[in-house]
Enzyme design. Structure first.
Site, PDB file in Angstrom:
ATOM      1  N   GLY A 156       0.817  -1.205   0.000  1.00 30.05           N
ATOM      2  CA  GLY A 156       0.000   0.000   0.000  1.00 30.05           C
ATOM      3  C   GLY A 156       0.850   1.254   0.000  1.00 30.05           C
ATOM      4  O   GLY A 156       1.714   1.410   0.866  1.00 30.05           O
ATOM      5  N   GLY A 161       1.557   3.790   4.302  1.00 27.09           N
ATOM      6  CA  GLY A 161       2.553   2.968   3.619  1.00 27.09           C
ATOM      7  C   GLY A 161       3.847   3.726   3.382  1.00 27.09           C
ATOM      8  O   GLY A 161       4.946   3.208   3.619  1.00 27.09           O
ATOM      9  N   ALA A 175      -0.129  11.519   9.625  1.00 26.04           N
ATOM     10  CA  ALA A 175       0.545  11.450   8.322  1.00 26.04           C
ATOM     11  C   ALA A 175      -0.367  12.000   7.247  1.00 26.04           C
ATOM     12  O   ALA A 175      -1.563  11.707   7.213  1.00 26.04           O
ATOM     13  CB  ALA A 175       0.926  10.010   7.995  1.00 26.04           C
ATOM     14  N   LYS A 218      -8.984   3.311  19.912  1.00 27.03           N
ATOM     15  CA  LYS A 218      -8.760   3.907  18.585  1.00 27.03           C
ATOM     16  C   LYS A 218     -10.052   3.906  17.774  1.00 27.03           C
ATOM     17  O   LYS A 218     -10.336   4.862  17.035  1.00 27.03           O
ATOM     18  CB  LYS A 218      -7.669   3.121  17.857  1.00 27.03           C
ATOM     19  CG  LYS A 218      -7.278   3.678  16.492  1.00 27.03           C
ATOM     20  CD  LYS A 218      -6.481   4.941  16.613  1.00 27.03           C
ATOM     21  CE  LYS A 218      -6.201   5.599  15.257  1.00 27.03           C
ATOM     22  NZ  LYS A 218      -5.435   4.749  14.352  1.00 27.03           N
TER      23      LYS A 218
END
Length: 299
Positions: A8, A13, A126, A181
């Site tokens: 990915g 990734g 990210a 989460k």
């Protein structure tokens, strides 16, 4: 040094390939010709507040993955797992680490019951800038736990021990690391996507914060979580840490992509149905996101 595969080429990734390649021999597996070509030519660029760095990475097509890596991180969205699982299930040499949001994918992973499978939760921020560039917007930790009892943590100890700049923590119970989460994703993702706001505004704006608390109450009830104050503190801390970020669901909607609403909110709704909990706001959020997905497809 270990052979590590990462399937990915999204933000996660790219982030994992960059950091793990500093200690290990990494192969990143991607779908598109364009991404493969530019990473082969230029490597991966990682941006932080402090600097911009580059790492040369070996890159292959996803269909060329043959299970030869000692550890394989699977960093595709949950809805991309189905076509992969037939291939993944025939390779028993590698240790799998799945990094999907939500918990909707866990049933699918039963197909890998003869393999060593770990579940991971990502607490890094990210943002993918382009095909070979990612912003590391918030340093966090990767929490790992075995999905099945046959998982042997020996191989993972090498990654965990050599990860000071990009930490991993090993747990025994995957539900322990996933539930918190999941709650954070089920509250932050749909609200920020629907309201079109950055994460921090959910707790900074008094009106949004009231909606935040109502949805949080419904999600914890759906998942039969009793420690509501501890969970609220955790979800608020995620909002603060990622205050200037936009959630993945927000970005998926803006860019006209399919979201992970089924594996996140849909999973919570299924649990609520089993326990006969009334969750009207959560239900509304689910259908609003599904409608926004269809609008994005038609635009």
């Amino acid at each position: 040094m270990m052979k590590i595969g990462i399937i990915g080429g999204g933000s996660i990734g790219l982030l994992y390939a960059f950091y793990l390649n500093q200690q290990h021999e990494v192969t990143l597996y991607v779908r598109s010709d364009e991404q493969k070509d530019i990473i082969s030519l230029e490597g991966i660029f990682l941006n932080t507040k402090e600097n911009r760095r580059n790492e040369r990475i070996h890159v292959e097509y996803i269909h060329n993955w043959k299970g030869q890596d000692e550890i394989t991180f699977v960093a595709v969205k949950e809805y991309h797992l189905d076509p992969l699982l037939a291939t993944l299930s025939i390779h028993t040499k590698t240790v799998f680490i799945f990094l999907q949001n939500g918990m909707g994918h866990l049933e699918k992973l039963e197909r890998l019951k003869n393999q060593q499978v770990y579940i991971g939760t990502v607490e890094h921020g990210a943002l993918k800038v382009n095909k070979n560039e990612v912003n590391h917007t918030g340093m966090g930790v990767t929490k790992l736990a075995p999905l099945m009892e046959n998982a042997e943590p020996t191989l993972l100890s090498n990654v965990v021990a050599n990860s000071e700049d990009f930490p991993f923590v090993l747990y025994h119970n995957y539900e322990e690391i996933m539930l918190k989460k999941l709650v954070a994703n089920a509250v932050i993702n749909p609200l920020t996507a629907i309201l079109k706001i950055r994460n921090g505004l959910l707790i900074e704006d008094p009106s949004y914060f009231k909606v935040f608390k109502i949805l949080l109450t419904e999600v914890t009830a759906a998942l039969s979580i009793k420690e509501s104050q501890e969970i609220e503190t955790y979800v608020e801390s995620i909002c603060r840490k990622t205050a200037h970020n936009h959630s993945s669901m927000f970005k998926d909607i803006v860019e006209g992509r399919k979201t992970e609403v089924d594996s996140i909110v849909g999973y919570c709704l299924n649990q609520a149905k089993k326990s006969q909990e009334s969750v009207p706001l959560l239900t509304s959020c689910y259908f609003m996101i599904k409608g926004m997905e269809k609008k994005g497809e038609n635009d």
